[in-house]
Design a protein around this motif. Sequence first.
Motif, mmCIF file in Angstrom:
data_model
loop_
_atom_site.group_PDB
_atom_site.id
_atom_site.type_symbol
_atom_site.label_atom_id
_atom_site.label_comp_id
_atom_site.label_asym_id
_atom_site.label_seq_id
_atom_site.Cartn_x
_atom_site.Cartn_y
_atom_site.Cartn_z
ATOM 1 N N VAL A 15 -43.792 -10.290 22.033
ATOM 2 C CA VAL A 15 -43.423 -9.179 21.149
ATOM 3 C C VAL A 15 -42.424 -9.654 20.092
ATOM 4 C CG1 VAL A 15 -42.224 -6.954 21.049
ATOM 5 C CG2 VAL A 15 -43.917 -7.389 22.844
ATOM 6 N N LEU A 16 -41.476 -10.498 20.486
ATOM 7 C CA LEU A 16 -40.494 -11.023 19.532
ATOM 8 C C LEU A 16 -41.169 -11.886 18.466
ATOM 9 C CD1 LEU A 16 -37.523 -12.004 21.876
ATOM 10 C CD2 LEU A 16 -37.805 -9.927 20.517
ATOM 11 N N ALA A 17 -42.184 -12.645 18.855
ATOM 12 C CA ALA A 17 -42.918 -13.449 17.880
ATOM 13 C C ALA A 17 -43.588 -12.554 16.840
ATOM 14 C CB ALA A 17 -43.957 -14.316 18.595
ATOM 15 N N LEU A 18 -44.176 -11.459 17.294
ATOM 16 C CA LEU A 18 -44.795 -10.508 16.381
ATOM 17 C C LEU A 18 -43.758 -9.880 15.458
ATOM 18 C CD1 LEU A 18 -47.286 -8.926 15.449
ATOM 19 C CD2 LEU A 18 -46.807 -7.268 17.275
ATOM 20 N N MET A 19 -42.610 -9.489 16.019
ATOM 21 C CA MET A 19 -41.525 -8.925 15.211
ATOM 22 C C MET A 19 -41.058 -9.912 14.148
ATOM 23 S SD MET A 19 -39.098 -7.002 17.999
ATOM 24 C CE MET A 19 -37.736 -7.056 16.817
ATOM 25 N N GLY A 20 -40.954 -11.187 14.539
ATOM 26 C CA GLY A 20 -40.511 -12.202 13.587
ATOM 27 C C GLY A 20 -41.466 -12.346 12.418
ATOM 28 N N ALA A 21 -42.756 -12.352 12.701
ATOM 29 C CA ALA A 21 -43.758 -12.496 11.642
ATOM 30 C C ALA A 21 -43.736 -11.299 10.699
ATOM 31 C CB ALA A 21 -45.143 -12.658 12.268
ATOM 32 N N VAL A 22 -43.643 -10.089 11.270
ATOM 33 C CA VAL A 22 -43.652 -8.872 10.444
ATOM 34 C C VAL A 22 -42.398 -8.781 9.586
ATOM 35 C CG1 VAL A 22 -43.575 -6.351 10.531
ATOM 36 C CG2 VAL A 22 -45.162 -7.603 12.013
ATOM 37 N N SER A 23 -41.230 -9.054 10.170
ATOM 38 C CA SER A 23 -39.981 -8.931 9.413
ATOM 39 C C SER A 23 -39.883 -9.993 8.320
ATOM 40 C CB SER A 23 -38.777 -9.028 10.352
ATOM 41 O OG SER A 23 -38.749 -10.267 11.026
ATOM 42 N N THR A 24 -40.390 -11.192 8.581
ATOM 43 C CA THR A 24 -40.372 -12.237 7.550
ATOM 44 C C THR A 24 -41.266 -11.865 6.379
ATOM 45 O OG1 THR A 24 -39.948 -13.930 9.234
ATOM 46 C CG2 THR A 24 -40.759 -14.691 7.100
ATOM 47 N N ALA A 25 -42.451 -11.332 6.691
ATOM 48 C CA ALA A 25 -43.347 -10.873 5.627
ATOM 49 C C ALA A 25 -42.701 -9.732 4.841
ATOM 50 C CB ALA A 25 -44.680 -10.428 6.224
ATOM 51 N N GLY A 26 -42.029 -8.818 5.553
ATOM 52 C CA GLY A 26 -41.360 -7.711 4.879
ATOM 53 C C GLY A 26 -40.266 -8.184 3.954
ATOM 54 N N TYR A 27 -39.496 -9.170 4.393
ATOM 55 C CA TYR A 27 -38.420 -9.705 3.549
ATOM 56 C C TYR A 27 -38.999 -10.417 2.326
ATOM 57 C CZ TYR A 27 -34.317 -12.361 2.109
ATOM 58 O OH TYR A 27 -33.286 -12.901 1.378
ATOM 59 N N TYR A 28 -40.109 -11.098 2.508
ATOM 60 C CA TYR A 28 -40.767 -11.772 1.387
ATOM 61 C C TYR A 28 -41.158 -10.759 0.305
ATOM 62 C CZ TYR A 28 -44.505 -14.044 -1.258
ATOM 63 O OH TYR A 28 -45.301 -14.529 -2.276
ATOM 64 N N TRP A 29 -41.767 -9.643 0.723
ATOM 65 C CA TRP A 29 -42.190 -8.647 -0.252
ATOM 66 C C TRP A 29 -40.993 -7.913 -0.852
ATOM 67 C CZ3 TRP A 29 -46.595 -9.129 -2.422
ATOM 68 C CH2 TRP A 29 -47.667 -9.682 -1.721
ATOM 69 N N ALA A 30 -39.944 -7.695 -0.068
ATOM 70 C CA ALA A 30 -38.729 -7.082 -0.609
ATOM 71 C C ALA A 30 -38.104 -7.982 -1.665
ATOM 72 C CB ALA A 30 -37.725 -6.805 0.506
ATOM 73 N N GLY A 31 -38.127 -9.299 -1.398
ATOM 74 C CA GLY A 31 -37.584 -10.244 -2.374
ATOM 75 C C GLY A 31 -38.367 -10.228 -3.677
ATOM 76 N N LYS A 32 -39.694 -10.112 -3.589
ATOM 77 C CA LYS A 32 -40.505 -10.040 -4.798
ATOM 78 C C LYS A 32 -40.192 -8.774 -5.588
ATOM 79 C CE LYS A 32 -44.573 -11.611 -5.196
ATOM 80 N NZ LYS A 32 -46.035 -11.884 -5.163
ATOM 81 N N TYR A 33 -39.940 -7.678 -4.872
ATOM 82 C CA TYR A 33 -39.606 -6.413 -5.535
ATOM 83 C C TYR A 33 -38.291 -6.546 -6.290
ATOM 84 C CZ TYR A 33 -37.944 -1.608 -6.042
ATOM 85 O OH TYR A 33 -37.433 -0.438 -6.541
ATOM 86 N N PHE A 34 -37.277 -7.123 -5.644
ATOM 87 C CA PHE A 34 -35.980 -7.271 -6.304
ATOM 88 C C PHE A 34 -36.054 -8.260 -7.455
ATOM 89 C CE2 PHE A 34 -34.141 -5.105 -2.663
ATOM 90 C CZ PHE A 34 -33.083 -4.417 -3.242
ATOM 91 N N SER A 35 -36.878 -9.308 -7.295
ATOM 92 C CA SER A 35 -37.042 -10.273 -8.380
ATOM 93 C C SER A 35 -37.658 -9.609 -9.600
ATOM 94 C CB SER A 35 -37.912 -11.443 -7.916
ATOM 95 O OG SER A 35 -37.277 -12.159 -6.891
ATOM 96 N N ALA A 36 -38.606 -8.721 -9.359
ATOM 97 C CA ALA A 36 -39.234 -8.008 -10.472
ATOM 98 C C ALA A 36 -38.247 -7.055 -11.141
ATOM 99 C CB ALA A 36 -40.454 -7.241 -9.978
ATOM 100 N N LYS A 37 -37.340 -6.473 -10.360
ATOM 101 C CA LYS A 37 -36.367 -5.511 -10.890
ATOM 102 C C LYS A 37 -35.219 -6.191 -11.619
ATOM 103 C CE LYS A 37 -35.888 -1.548 -9.681
ATOM 104 N NZ LYS A 37 -36.158 -0.240 -10.318
#
Length: 394
Positions: free
Chosen positions: A359-381
């Motif tokens: 379960v922790l491995a799944l959480m790690g993959a999801v949160s890393t992907a989420g941070y990646y997309w959040a970073g792209k959003y802030f970079s665009a802003k």
Amino acid sequence: MNNKNIVILALFYAFIYMSTGSFSSYIGVYFTEVGVSNTQIGVLTSIGAVVGMFTQPLWGLAGDRSKSKNRILILCTLLSCITVWLVPAAGSLFWPLLLAMALFSLFQIAINPLSDAITLELSSKGVVRFSTIRTFGSVGYAFISIFAGWLFAVHIHSIFLVTSLIMLGCFLLSLGIPQVAGHQSGMKKVRLVEIFKNKQLTVLYVYTLSLSISMGFLWSFQAIYSRDQGIGMEVIGLGLAIGSVAQFPFMIFFQRFYNRFGIRNILIFSGIIHTLRWCLYAFALTPVTYILTWILHGGTYILFYMCLAEYVNTHVVKELKATGQMLNSVIQLSIGKIIGGMLGGLYAAHFGFQNSFAVLALMGAVSTAGYYWAGKYFSAKAADREPLAQSGKM
């Protein structure tokens, strides 16, 4: 740079992390030996995080508002040396053990972030170099992990004598650390909420929390789970030592990595490493892969620790620097340990450790992907502002 100051702080950091390596890494094994259940161990090893969540911001404000931050640090090291003896005095009774762990944690949890606030400020003045001093912390951790793994395999009850003596060393060394003022000791008072007006720091905190939950579970149960899988205490101690050494390159060359790759890329890399570690624990844990998981440790906790410490020291107002470092600890250790230790212990009691790491491995993959997309959003802003090393851009 004054060599005396460097020696004192280097030894002090070595002793701080020796205390962590001797106590936090093995206290779960001690509780098992005295007959405490896995669910209760999860609560006992997480109570410090609960205490820290409420008291660390107060310790931070106390440091910022004291005439010198050093006064608070000296007090906490001395009382940690004394209160650790409450744990063996409580025997195997759950509620006395809970109270003892809470009282010890009350003082112990303030030491690391206060030390970072003091050392980072001294570093910004050219007195010492923070990355170098922090490296000695990992040297101390590596040394005690090997020694403790050997000693505690024979006599686990000596954990308290070892920890108390190390904390006494911390107290004596803290007396010689150069004084750093608390910048709110005068009339000017700054509210804690000012920190959260920095949206980039808030995003960092959310991502940090998601991965700190998995680290909280690891610290609470990895020794127990690994031993159940047939891995000896000596190998566990060796793994902890290797994990400490694996952090050296990231600490020594951190500023170069920070300037070249930026916070976002560093922490995405770290998220991937987190996920890989939990996959190894869940699906392929042997003595060899156990050592591999600790080689990978260099790319996990320390990267978040260094990025947050550097970001807060650079971008948070001086009146809240100690408070900011305390919040780093609350997010990375306290809340992560509460969820990872307490709730993780309950989950593991029902579904097993192997399922928990999956379960922790799944959480790690999801949160890393989420941070990646959040970073792209802030970079665009906020594209093409200042370079990351100066502005802290995501």
